[in-house]
Scaffold this active site. Structure first.
Site, mmCIF file in Angstrom:
data_model
loop_
_atom_site.group_PDB
_atom_site.id
_atom_site.type_symbol
_atom_site.label_atom_id
_atom_site.label_comp_id
_atom_site.label_asym_id
_atom_site.label_seq_id
_atom_site.Cartn_x
_atom_site.Cartn_y
_atom_site.Cartn_z
ATOM 1 N N ASN A 70 2.424 5.783 -9.829
ATOM 2 C CA ASN A 70 1.347 5.736 -10.742
ATOM 3 C C ASN A 70 -0.080 5.422 -10.416
ATOM 4 O O ASN A 70 -0.827 5.923 -10.453
ATOM 5 C CB ASN A 70 1.427 4.697 -11.940
ATOM 6 C CG ASN A 70 0.212 4.230 -12.476
ATOM 7 O OD1 ASN A 70 -0.339 5.088 -13.382
ATOM 8 N ND2 ASN A 70 -0.449 3.121 -12.211
ATOM 9 N N LYS A 78 -4.059 15.876 -7.426
ATOM 10 C CA LYS A 78 -3.191 16.179 -8.492
ATOM 11 C C LYS A 78 -2.723 17.530 -8.617
ATOM 12 O O LYS A 78 -1.454 17.641 -9.039
ATOM 13 C CB LYS A 78 -4.039 15.723 -9.754
ATOM 14 C CG LYS A 78 -4.578 14.371 -9.896
ATOM 15 C CD LYS A 78 -3.392 13.342 -9.904
ATOM 16 C CE LYS A 78 -4.093 11.973 -10.048
ATOM 17 N NZ LYS A 78 -2.789 10.807 -10.028
ATOM 18 N N ASP A 134 0.912 -1.148 -0.126
ATOM 19 C CA ASP A 134 0.033 -0.008 -0.186
ATOM 20 C C ASP A 134 0.914 1.271 -0.047
ATOM 21 O O ASP A 134 1.580 1.377 0.913
ATOM 22 C CB ASP A 134 -0.746 -0.114 1.262
ATOM 23 C CG ASP A 134 -1.641 1.264 1.544
ATOM 24 O OD1 ASP A 134 -1.649 2.049 0.868
ATOM 25 O OD2 ASP A 134 -2.739 1.094 2.347
ATOM 26 N N VAL A 135 0.754 1.991 -1.298
ATOM 27 C CA VAL A 135 1.810 3.211 -1.336
ATOM 28 C C VAL A 135 1.491 4.318 -0.206
ATOM 29 O O VAL A 135 2.637 4.956 0.016
ATOM 30 C CB VAL A 135 1.716 3.819 -2.658
ATOM 31 C CG1 VAL A 135 2.056 2.670 -3.812
ATOM 32 C CG2 VAL A 135 0.504 4.255 -2.908
ATOM 33 N N TYR A 145 -9.822 14.338 -5.551
ATOM 34 C CA TYR A 145 -8.899 13.909 -6.626
ATOM 35 C C TYR A 145 -8.024 15.123 -7.306
ATOM 36 O O TYR A 145 -6.968 15.065 -7.317
ATOM 37 C CB TYR A 145 -9.601 13.301 -7.788
ATOM 38 C CG TYR A 145 -9.002 12.680 -8.890
ATOM 39 C CD1 TYR A 145 -8.354 11.327 -8.847
ATOM 40 C CD2 TYR A 145 -8.700 13.459 -9.852
ATOM 41 C CE1 TYR A 145 -7.575 10.926 -9.915
ATOM 42 C CE2 TYR A 145 -7.934 12.772 -10.999
ATOM 43 C CZ TYR A 145 -7.474 11.484 -10.933
ATOM 44 O OH TYR A 145 -6.776 10.920 -11.968
HETATM 45 C C1 BGC Z 1 -9.587 10.440 -14.391
HETATM 46 C C2 BGC Z 1 -10.289 10.369 -15.249
HETATM 47 C C3 BGC Z 1 -11.038 11.281 -16.118
HETATM 48 C C4 BGC Z 1 -9.964 11.866 -16.851
HETATM 49 C C5 BGC Z 1 -10.459 13.278 -17.515
HETATM 50 C C6 BGC Z 1 -8.337 11.378 -15.039
HETATM 51 O O1 BGC Z 1 -7.404 11.794 -14.400
HETATM 52 O O2 BGC Z 1 -8.834 9.606 -13.516
HETATM 53 O O3 BGC Z 1 -11.421 9.339 -14.400
HETATM 54 O O4 BGC Z 1 -11.870 10.724 -17.190
HETATM 55 O O5 BGC Z 1 -8.981 12.645 -15.879
HETATM 56 O O6 BGC Z 1 -11.467 14.068 -16.819
#
Ligand code: BGC
Length: 265
Positions: free
Chosen positions: A92, A168, A65-66, A164
């Site tokens: 990744n 990122k 598990d990273v 998310y």
């Molecule tokens: C996500 C995908 C998405 C894409 C474009 C990616 O980083 O994991 O679910 O389709 O970005 O929106």
């Protein structure tokens, strides 16, 4: 001149499926011995290893598990024990836990940050320590290479996916700050920011009617495939990309080009 990785060892986290698996396979074809990391999907990892071996390559599957430092350290120890060194890390592993902002639980916020951001921190730290320990190996112009898996959502805000997108966005400056810190040691750190790539993480958005809506966001007119990303990863990890340091390469069919402005805004 080709992109080759002969004599090198690559750790690919989340290598049991999707983009990671595609990268593991292509790196093995290019001559690298590959550590296929997985957390839950042992079958996927073992299948990836079998495919690599059947094609004459070298690979092992390693569970970790990273987001857990001890597990990351054990994974690097296993890589060194088995293949003698680590030359390339592809950080990744990534997950999505989508929810409208006020519905998003602290647990789902934390899990996504832990895997997508803290996981890359822990793996990159272990990789830099290993690169220093092993010194020059003479297998590549760089002493070590790290690829962070980002996303178009390091720049495109994404309603319903704040955890998310935050993870990122964090990768963008984690990658650049680390690249700046270790470049003088001959360590190259870069990132790839994929757009919509057909994998399990976005199966709902890339099939059927949803795919038609998605295509409006992609000027190049097609949804990406794993190989689109794997080829760029190979370029960046190989000596062909030797002067690329601290860059994020967008592999997105133009998704980051504000496609809504195509018809005069
Ligand atoms: C996500 C995908 C998405 C894409 C474009 C990616 O980083 O994991 O679910 O389709 O970005 O929106």
């Amino acid at each position: 001149m080709e992109c080759r990785l002969d004599g090198q060892v690559a750790v690919v986290t989340g290598g049991s499926s999707g983009i990671g698996r595609g990268i593991a396979q292509l790196f093995a074809q290019a001559g690298a011995a590959v550590v296929v990391n997985y957390r839950g999907s042992r079958d996927g990892a073992e299948e990836a290893v079998r495919e690599i071996e059947a094609a004459g390559g070298k690979a092992i599957a390693v569970k970790a598990d990273v987001s857990q430092q001890a597990e990351v350290e054990a994974m690097f120890a296993a890589a060194v024990e088995h293949f003698g060194a680590v030359d390339i890390l592809v950080a990744n592993s990534g997950i999505q836990k989508d929810a409208a902002f006020t519905e998003l639980t602290l647990e789902d916020w934390q899990q996504v940050i832990d895997t997508n951001l803290t996981g890359q921190f822990l793996c990159a730290q272990a990789a830099v320590r290993q690169f220093r320990r092993q010194g020059e190996r003479g297998v590549s112009r760089a002493r070590g290479k790290i690829l962070c898996m980002s996303s178009v959502h390091e720049v495109i805000p994404w309603a319903g996916h704040t955890n998310y997108a935050a993870s990122k966005g964090g990768i963008s400056l984690l990658m650049k700050s680390l690249a700046q810190e270790v470049a003088e040691e001959g360590i190259r750190v870069n990132a790839i920011a994929p757009g919509a790539i057909r994998t399990a993480i976005n199966a709902d958005a890339t099939e059927g009617d949803a795919a038609r809506d998605l295509l409006r966001l992609i000027p190049y007119g097609r949804i990406g495939v794993v190989e689109d990303v794997a080829r760029v990863a190979l370029f960046l990890a190989s000596d062909m990309g030797d002067y690329v340091v601290g860059a994020t390469l967008f592999v997105d069919g133009g998704m980051t080009l504000y496609p809504g402005f195509r018809d005069n805004g």
